[in-house]
Scaffold this active site. Structure first.
Site, PDB file in Angstrom:
ATOM      1  N   ASP A 312       0.812  -1.212   0.000  1.00 53.36           N
ATOM      2  CA  ASP A 312       0.000   0.000   0.000  1.00 53.36           C
ATOM      3  C   ASP A 312       0.846   1.262   0.000  1.00 53.36           C
ATOM      4  O   ASP A 312       2.006   1.237   0.385  1.00 53.36           O
ATOM      5  CB  ASP A 312      -0.903   0.005   1.242  1.00 53.36           C
ATOM      6  CG  ASP A 312      -0.111  -0.076   2.526  1.00 53.36           C
ATOM      7  OD1 ASP A 312      -0.409   0.687   3.471  1.00 53.36           O
ATOM      8  OD2 ASP A 312       0.822  -0.911   2.591  1.00 53.36           O
ATOM      9  N   GLU A 313       0.226   2.340  -0.381  1.00 51.83           N
ATOM     10  CA  GLU A 313       0.785   3.687  -0.250  1.00 51.83           C
ATOM     11  C   GLU A 313       2.245   3.766  -0.694  1.00 51.83           C
ATOM     12  O   GLU A 313       3.124   4.140   0.081  1.00 51.83           O
ATOM     13  CB  GLU A 313       0.647   4.170   1.205  1.00 51.83           C
ATOM     14  CG  GLU A 313      -0.816   4.285   1.630  1.00 51.83           C
ATOM     15  CD  GLU A 313      -0.982   4.849   3.029  1.00 51.83           C
ATOM     16  OE1 GLU A 313      -1.796   5.787   3.156  1.00 51.83           O
ATOM     17  OE2 GLU A 313      -0.346   4.364   3.971  1.00 51.83           O
TER      18      GLU A 313
END
Lengths: 519, 519
Positions: A312-313
């Site tokens: 993620d991210e």
């Protein structure tokens, strides 16, 4: 099943009468009566008719814990003038197998008669893990009677048939933003069992600290906050065994390539550069050797079918601005999004080689879903339409939409937790089956041992019912369940779980004097 | 004392060298060295030379708890290659007597040698309660060594001589504003022992609820918040026994005549009227019969030398405005202040008849100090000059000035707790001796089981050192003790006590990710 009990079940089906059922989460099917039964202070457990040998003492110890938790609130009278007295529980487990893993049968039936001599409750379950859930439910039927000064069970006879709606009912904890001592993690695991949550998603490592021992790369935990804020390999095994004994799976997460700054404290070559430290250096084969080492070590500790690889991210600017990585990208004909995809897929391959099925946060799916390993489980967290899309693409999904199920969002109310439906807008049965369940996330930026339980509970319990109880029995209006959740919250408090009041935002202090059940 | 130990002591006096001493509260006299000693996983306790028979298992159970708490954080290796290994502790208790009460000798000495075979630590104490403190101190010298994966004790040899500065080191809890389940109270008691607090001031009843069973007046607990938010008489005995076994006295408070609205739920005639419900009706002899019944019942439960009769914040307007009481005042030639005095003194007499010494909040002293029973202990809470005046008048005093030592005042910082000096402006030794000690107060308006431990700790620990440690060793600047208190706070967290970060107001959440010891 004994004929008398069979008859009881039939009668219960035809004469359903349900007084107040103060069990959380609400079981699938409940009938009860009007009799009060007294619980023997020396409640026994028998296993007549059971196939399960309990060599690991999973059942025996769970029974002991259940009795202890029921008896701890008040001093119980020694004298026995009242009747009928429930002298024991007979627990019949069908399967000899007690390896916990995803999809294990968690169903059970629980019968508490009000007549019979001697009076025994009967638990029947396919696996010992169903029996553990039955013991938990039984414990919530007990209360202290001030007149007799004994434990009683009201509204008998009880006939409960129960099984979870979703097989994956998780809680994430984050030991990178704040180290959580092993005893604290164990108390969290205990509290999960009270609302039948069954997956502890251990987000072990992140940007801020790397607290766990990786024997194949022993300098990784130089990234721990301090000498003592660490988990040895044996601590991790201990936690997994503690959880498994209680029916809780442990899902380890090793989040790559982002959220991994702490890895470079021990091995700086994992950083793109000394001034640009995330994500992990995609151009460096050593990065993948380390990931391999971690997953190899994990494969000896974490026996859950799944591993979480994060993803993620990911801010790829340190890749495109660091010269040697920029060159590597050009050499390999990749732009940054290609490199991100390459990283995630290569990490997936390593994990598969150790026998794991993979869970990734949703961004890999959002960015290159068609390239993901087909067994990938998409962990929806951003919200919106991702779950629908994932299952429409034939991938399994876990729901943790942050607007409703992030526990660190203190303004996310218990009502919002309760009403968050994992199958929202998913109508086809074959797609609905791909939603494995969901998870509430206790991110650690502002939680440590001092406030974690207040922040998790009672909101996680609201989600626990959404994940366990059949949709037909889920309240359509949260005011219908507020009293029962308040009572469950007070039960948690009695059991030493610092569950916050229902009223107010997450982990609010009670605003005024008052009764537990009204706050 | 064995000659070798005697020599050790002499050497320690002449060659004081103190490495980091991470014990809280700081002991009276500490010397240590540079050796590391490994603690046997099967640490034994012996009692060679002891006079104490330990029939109640006070010592044995405390030793078991100490070992469990030291061993719970990490998995300990089975193999023993390192040395020297401390195989046991020899505990010598001088007195056969183990009745806990005010003024019991709490001193101890603790010697942990680094050479000798077999290697034994030596504890010597006049009473078993001193030995319990020694075990606590020993537990704080232990830590987990990542290299050997064993418990170690660094900086040996240790020579500690210790005894408290004040005999009364208290914590008030309030079970009227919020009911605290019995297990929660027990966890509070456990946490008190970690910083050597020795009086649990149980403010049982107040305006909002009356949770405790009074067998002589069984309707009193109709004033409980709910059926289950109650303590039976046996629960109260259980709490007292639990505490006493751990060296903690229990001071019961029955606050009269104010703060007593809840009494009238079961007995409305105790109220001045149905529309004016506080203070208790002074004109009604029944009021004093009930007080007598309560104190008689308490005398069978609470064995502490003192009883607390409250007497604070008395608004007498319901006396002067309620016709029958107004008449009674006139008949008896009293105004409201006379009646207040009359009430307090009459309650004192009843308490004395059961053998108690009395503690009252400061208002009776402020209003009619010269009339109080001469054994009255004045409990200073408002602040200012009261402690000085009380001891100048020859009365004993306990300090709890609200500007510094009220835990419900979240803006009262740990530094303020640490720097609050009970003997401030009291210079004459004979007057200083009348300050028995002090107490931090955890009023319950906004605390319940969900947030009580965060609100108590670590600020109560700061006060605990002020009350235990000799004044010469108390830091004059709190920045000197901040690191040690932070470590103690992290120790509390490891032990399952939800102590809040040091930074910020009381019970603040950590504001950011970070190491426990820096927050």
């Amino acid at each position: 099943m004994e004929p008398a009990l069979r008859l009881l079940l039939v009668l219960m089906v035809f004469m359903p009468c349900t007084g107040d059922v103060n069990v959380w989460p609400m079981p699938k099917s409940v009938s009860n009566g009007k009799q009060t039964v007294f619980i023997s202070k020396d409640l026994k457990m028998t296993v007549v008719g059971s196939n399960y040998s309990d060599e690991k003492a999973i059942l025996r110890d769970a029974f002991g814990r259940m009795v202890a938790v029921v008896e701890q609130d008040h001093v119980i009278s020694e004298s026995y003038e009242k009747s009928p007295v429930l002298v024991g529980m007979n627990v019949v487990v069908g399967s000899r197998d007690d390896e916990l893993n995803f999809g294990v049968d968690e169903s059970y039936s629980l019968f508490v008669p009000s007549t019979g001599h001697p009076l025994y409750a009967q638990i029947e379950a396919k696996t010992v893990f169903g029996a553990l859930h039955a013991l938990e439910t039984f414990s919530q039927l007990c209360s202290f009677d001030l007149e007799s000064r004994q434990i009683i069970l009201q509204s008998a006879p009880w006939s409960i048939l129960d099984s979870p709606r979703f097989p994956y009912r998780g809680l994430l904890i984050d030991t990178s933003r704040h180290y959580l001592p092993v005893p604290v993690i164990k108390r969290v695991i205990d509290s999960m069992t009270y609302s039948k949550l069954n997956v502890l998603h251990w987000h072990v490592v992140d940007e801020q600290s790397f607290p766990i021992e990786i024997t194949s790369y022993p300098k990784l935990w130089n990234g721990a906050y301090s000498y003592s804020e660490r988990y040895t390999k044996d601590d991790a095994i201990d936690i997994v065994q503690y959880a498994e004994k209680r029916g809780v799976n442990v899902l380890a997460e090793i989040d790559v390539p982002g959220h991994a700054l702490s890895w470079g404290v021990g091995y700086p070559s994992l950083w793109p550069s000394a001034i640009c430290k995330e994500p992990l250096d995609v151009s460096n084969n050593f990065t993948f050797e380390v990931i391999d080492g971690i997953l190899q070590d994990f494969s000896k500790i974490f026996k859950f079918k799944f591993i979480h690889l994060g993803g993620d991210e990911v801010n790829t600017s340190c890749w495109t601005t660091t010269p040697h990585i920029k060159e590597w990208l050009i050499l390999n004909g990749m732009d940054e999004t290609d490199a991100y995809r390459y990283f995630v897929l290569r990490a997936q391959k390593i994990a598969r080689s150790y026998g794991y099925d993979i869970i990734n946060w949703e961004e890999p799916f959002n960015n290159f879903g068609d390239k993901l390993d087909r067994n990938t489980v998409v962990h929806n967290w951003l919200g919106g339409t991702v779950a629908e899309k994932a299952v429409a693409a034939g991938l399994r999904c876990i729901v943790s939409n942050q607007d409703k199920w992030y526990l660190d969002h203190l303004d996310a109310t218990w009502e919002g937790f309760y009403m968050n439906e994992p199958l929202a807008k998913i109508y086809k049965p074959e797609q609905q089956r791909l939603i494995l369940g969901g998870e509430v996330c206790m991110w650690g930026e502002q939680v440590d041992a001092s406030d974690i339980q207040q922040t998790i509970w009672p909101r996680a319990a609201a989600a626990a019912e959404r994940l366990w109880t059949p949709i037909e029995k889920i309240a359509t209006n949260t005011s219908m369940v507020a009293p029962r959740l308040a009572r469950f919250r007070c039960l948690l408090n009695q059991r030493g779980v610092a569950a916050a009041p229902l009223v107010g935002y997450g982990r609010s202090a009670p605003s005024d004097p008052g009764s537990c059940i009204s706050q």
